[in-house]
Each structure stands twice: as structure tokens, then as C-alpha cells.
Design an enzyme around this catalytic site. Structure first.
Site, short mmCIF file in Angstrom:
data_model
loop_
_atom_site.label_atom_id
_atom_site.label_comp_id
_atom_site.label_asym_id
_atom_site.label_seq_id
_atom_site.Cartn_x
_atom_site.Cartn_y
_atom_site.Cartn_z
N THR A 14 0.88 -1.21 -0.02
CA THR A 14 -0.02 -0.04 0.06
C THR A 14 0.99 1.18 -0.18
O THR A 14 0.63 2.11 -0.84
CB THR A 14 -0.82 0.00 1.41
OG1 THR A 14 -1.56 -1.31 1.12
CG2 THR A 14 -1.80 1.29 1.00
N LYS A 107 9.45 0.83 11.48
CA LYS A 107 9.80 1.25 12.99
C LYS A 107 10.32 -0.19 13.89
O LYS A 107 10.99 0.13 14.84
CB LYS A 107 8.39 1.50 13.54
CG LYS A 107 7.38 0.58 13.66
CD LYS A 107 5.89 1.19 14.30
CE LYS A 107 4.71 0.01 13.90
NZ LYS A 107 4.58 0.11 12.52
N GLY A 136 2.94 8.00 11.25
CA GLY A 136 2.24 8.21 9.72
C GLY A 136 2.80 9.61 9.18
O GLY A 136 3.65 10.08 9.02
N ILE A 138 2.21 12.47 10.14
CA ILE A 138 2.54 13.62 11.05
C ILE A 138 3.92 13.87 10.93
O ILE A 138 4.83 13.05 11.30
CB ILE A 138 2.05 13.34 12.50
CG1 ILE A 138 0.42 13.17 12.40
CG2 ILE A 138 2.41 14.61 13.48
CD1 ILE A 138 -0.12 12.76 13.82
N GLY A 189 -10.18 -3.40 8.14
CA GLY A 189 -8.84 -3.32 7.84
C GLY A 189 -7.81 -2.31 8.96
O GLY A 189 -6.85 -2.33 8.55
N GLU A 192 -5.30 -6.05 12.51
CA GLU A 192 -4.70 -7.29 11.65
C GLU A 192 -5.67 -8.36 12.23
O GLU A 192 -6.13 -8.29 13.39
CB GLU A 192 -3.08 -7.66 12.13
CG GLU A 192 -2.42 -6.32 11.54
CD GLU A 192 -2.16 -6.47 10.18
OE1 GLU A 192 -2.51 -7.53 9.38
OE2 GLU A 192 -1.87 -5.14 9.60
N ASP A 203 3.43 -1.79 19.58
CA ASP A 203 3.48 -0.97 18.12
C ASP A 203 4.01 0.26 18.72
O ASP A 203 4.84 1.03 18.32
CB ASP A 203 2.36 -0.93 17.28
CG ASP A 203 2.36 0.20 16.29
OD1 ASP A 203 3.13 0.01 15.17
OD2 ASP A 203 1.59 1.06 16.47
N LYS A 207 7.50 2.87 18.67
CA LYS A 207 7.55 4.19 18.05
C LYS A 207 8.27 4.97 19.22
O LYS A 207 8.83 6.10 18.96
CB LYS A 207 6.21 4.59 17.69
CG LYS A 207 5.64 3.81 16.32
CD LYS A 207 4.03 4.23 16.38
CE LYS A 207 3.66 3.46 15.24
NZ LYS A 207 2.00 3.54 15.12
#
Length: 437
Positions: A14, A107, A136, A138, A189, A192, A203, A207
Site C-alpha cells: 500500500t 519502526k 504516519g 504527522i 482493515g 490485523e 507497536d 515508536k
């Protein structure tokens, strides 16, 4: 006009396909602003035959991304494969060895190998851009590394995972339980099939450790992040938060304290009036507290093809202009080890929801146990007073919500453990930290 900057992209999912599309769409504008043309000239992906809705005719195709990094006729290597090891790590190392600047959205790779890769890039006279790896679209990395160079930062905190923010937002606005909102996030979506990495807070931890390196000069090390997910959050917690003037968000917090740099990920109650409390759905936000600018909040899309590709392209544009920064803002040798997570020393206010056996003296006993640990209560709310429970049986558990003033994690845990031992509490208490402005 300088020569064409030739881009090689490994990974045409994507984000990769969006990057190709955006670079072509804005080619003329970027040529003028960067002083040279930028073109994708080589790509690598596992499946040549997949319809990606972009024209790949004329591009050099590599089945092996490591070969693209080693032999491709390119000036910049873009890694969009993902994963902390394997092909992603191998091709990035190969590109750096060749002296190519690298741009990545990975990441996990940076969280696990960031310091080693930074040192490798420094030795090779090149750099790594990773604006897309955190928050993302930002521009948080550029803000921390460049825009706030004249500031001392005391705290960075934010909503850094859209999946969790969507689930909590849906639970609050739709009154649906966690499992139902998770299933909807998966259908759309946003989550996951195995959502553990997101809802478990891992996650955000990846970050956050990158943010802490930029803000405080500590080595990237996810093992030094205290991590809690959102699995235990219930509709009762969200309703109580609302009544008390708060919202519950999964926050990543990196903060300078007298005891060192604290890095933590956990559900947090934030005041409804704060900017970060207004951020709903899959949107991300980050607030930076600094001495010169005060409080700065950045809000925007934390994921999605175009938003993430936009961040990838910002790094490419910097390279086209000749701007090369140290990977984490300063030489790798200048970083100090991160502090191990020590949440027992964390200080702040706490929300505690517990089930109290409905017996005379139970509430007073709990208050006494808290007082023994020097914990002061801001409020105590019995959610179902005896007079309002039609047909209730004395002795049945009663929901009670406590709000404390600032105390330590160790004190709150010790008080609750003792109270459980006294036999007044049924089940496991819910404890959520309060992050006041």
C-alpha cells in the site's frame, strides 16, 4: 538543474505503490522545489504479476531486494518491506555499506537495530530517513530532530496507534464492548487478524523508543519501555471516565524525571478539555512539552497509504535538496543507555475501579489502607449505592471508583494488595493512570 535523483523502492504494498503514484503526480512541483528531478527507476517485490494499479513499465525489477540495494542503478534506497530482521534488515545494511542514503517506514527495524544502523550509516558517510516510521503523515520526527533544536524537551506523549484509538472511540461513542469494536476494526482493515501487536501496546512502544532517542538522547531500546495494552478496558471504565471529566486513551509517554528518562505505554485518563482528548477514530496525535515553545500538539493521519507515503517522500525531498541529518540528531556515540522500566517509582494520579464486598466498614477499611501508603483521595464514588439497589443482597460486591491525588505506582499497588488480603475486594482492581495537563 542537477541530475535526476534515482529512487529504488523495495516493497510495493500500500505505501510503496502510493509513494510511486505521489512522486509521479507531483514530479514537476518537486523538481522545482528540490532543484532536481526525482524518479523511481527500480523496484523490488515478491509478486511481479499483482495488479497494483500503477504503471511499472520501464522500471528495473528485482526479485531480491538485497540485490536491488547492492546493484541497482539508484541514488536512494527506500525500504518498505517491514519486519525487524530478514530481508528488510539485510537490504538496508547492504545499501548503507554501499554508501546509499536509506529511507524507511520500518519502526520495528529501527526499534531493534536503530543504534547499530545509525553507527553503520555514520561510518559510511550516509544517513537514514524514517519520518514515516512514527505517526504516519504527522511530521513528528522532523519536529523533534530539527524544528525544536533550540528547546529542552521535558515530555513527549501521544496517541500513536490508530487501531487502539479507533477501538476506544467506538466503545465510548457506540457503547459497544471491546470485542465487538475489535471485530469491526478488523473488518475495516484497521486491525490485523492477530491484533496483539497493536492492542497489546507493542507497536506504540517501538515508536516511543525512537521518540525518546530524539527527545532525550537515550539509546533506542524497546526493552526499556513499560507496556500495557487496552484489552482490560471496559465500558464501565469509559463511563466512569466520562462522568469524572476524562477520556481514556492509549498513550505513549516519554518523560524526563528526577530519576531518569521514563518511557511507558498504557491506557490513560486525559482531561476532556485537552487537545489530545479530542482526537478520535484512527487519527494520531503527539504533544511535546518544551521550554521555549511550551506545549505543541501535532494531529493527523497515523497510517494509510498516501499519508505514510507523504512522510516517505518528505525524506526523499530532503535528500534531493542535499539535507542530510545524523540519524537520531547527533552522533551515535553520544547516546546514553536508556533506563530500565521502573513503573513502581512513577508518580501521578490514579483511577481505581474495584468491586467492594458490601459489608459494614469495607469502604473505611480501603481508605485506611490507602492512608497507610500516604495516598490522598480526590474522590470516591460508590457506583451502586445500597439505597438504589432494588432487591440487593447485603454482602454482594459493589462497584466503587476511587480517584487519587499524585502518588507512586508502588504505593497504589501495595495498598490494593493489602486490601485484597483483608478480604474486602472481589476480583482484580482496575488501575488506570491519569495524565493531567
Amino acid at each position: 538543474m542537477a541530475d535526476v535523483l534515482r529512487i529504488g523502492i523495495a516493497g510495493l504494498g500500500t505505501v510503496g505503490t502510493s509513494a510511486v503514484r505521489l512522486l509521479r503526480r507531483h514530479a514537476d512541483r518537486m523538481r522545482k522545489s528540490c532543484g532536481r528531478p526525482i524518479e523511481v527507476t527500480a523496484v523490488s517485490a515478491r509478486n511481479r504479476n499483482r495488479d497494483r494499479h500503477i504503471d511499472l513499465e520501464g522500471l528495473a525489477w528485482y526479485d531480491d531486494p538485497v540485490k536491488l540495494a547492492a546493484e541497482g542503478d539508484i541514488d536512494v534506497f527506500v525500504e518498505l518491506i517491514g519486519g525487524a530482521d530478514g530481508a528488510a534488515k539485510a537490504c538496508v545494511e547492504q545499501a548503507i555499506d554501499r554508501g546509499l542514503p536509506v529511507v524507511t517506514a520500518n519502526k520495528a527495524l529501527l526499534a531493534k537495530h536503530g543504534m547499530a544502523l545509525a553507527a553503520q550509516a555514520e561510518a559510511a558517510g550516509t544517513t537514514i530517513g524514517y519520518e514515516a516510521a512514527v505517526a504516519g503523515g504527522i511530521p513528528l520526527i522532523k519536529t523533534l530532530r530539527e524544528a525544536l533544536a533550540g528547546n529542552e524537551i521535558s515530555r513527549v506523549y501521544g496517541i500513536l496507534n490508530g487501531t487502539c484509538n479507533y477501538i476506544l472511540s467506538q466503545m465510548e461513542t457506540e457503547g459497544l464492548p471491546f470485542d465487538a469494536c475489535l471485530a469491526e476494526a478488523q473488518r475495516l482493515g484497521y486491525a490485523e487478524a492477530d491484533p496483539t501487536f497493536d492492542i497489546g501496546g507493542f507497536d506504540v512502544a517501538h515508536k516511543l523508543t525512537i521518540i525518546a532517542a530524539l527527545a532525550f538522547g537515550v539509546e533506542v531500546n524497546p526493552d526499556c519501555v513499560h507496556i500495557e495494552g487496552i484489552e482490560s478496558i471496559t465500558l464501565a471504565d469509559l463511563k466512569a471516565a466520562d462522568e469524572l471529566g476524562y477520556r481514556i486513551k492509549l498513550l505513549g509517554v516519554a518523560q524526563r524525571t528526577p530519576k531518569g528518562i521514563e518511557q511507558r505505554v498504557h491506557p490513560t485518563m486525559v482531561p476532556k478539555g485537552s487537545a489530545i482528548a479530542q482526537v478520535m477514530g484512527v487519527t494520531n496525535a503527539a504533544t511535546i512539552d518544551a521550554d521555549a515553545v511550551g506545549e505543541l500538539t501535532l494531529i493527523g493521519p497515523g497510517a494509510g497509504g498516501d499519508a505514510t507515503a507523504s512522510a516517505v517522500i518528505s525524506d526523499i525531498a530532503d535528500l534531493a535538496k542535499g539535507n542530510r541529518n545524523a540519524v537520531f540528531g547527533k552522533p551515535a556515540a553520544d547516546f546514553v543507555p536508556a533506563d530500565a522500566p521502573a513503573m513502581q517509582t512513577h508518580e501521578g494520579g490514579y483511577y481505581v475501579r474495584l468491586s467492594l464486598h458490601d459489608r459494614p466498614g469495607a469502604a473505611a477499611a480501603i481508605a485506611a489502607r490507602l492512608a497507610e501508603q500516604n495516598i490522598s483521595l480526590e474522590s470516591i464514588v460508590q457506583k451502586a449505592p445500597r439505597s438504589e439497589r432494588s432487591g440487593s443482597v447485603i454482602g454482594n460486591p459493589v462497584p466503587v471508583v476511587l480517584l487519587t491525588y499524585a502518588t507512586s505506582e508502588a504505593n497504589i499497588r501495595a495498598a490494593l494488595e493489602t486490601a485484597i488480603g483483608d478480604g474486602y475486594i472481589a476480583g482484580k482492581p482496575q488501575v488506570i493512570r491519569i495524565e493531567r495537563e
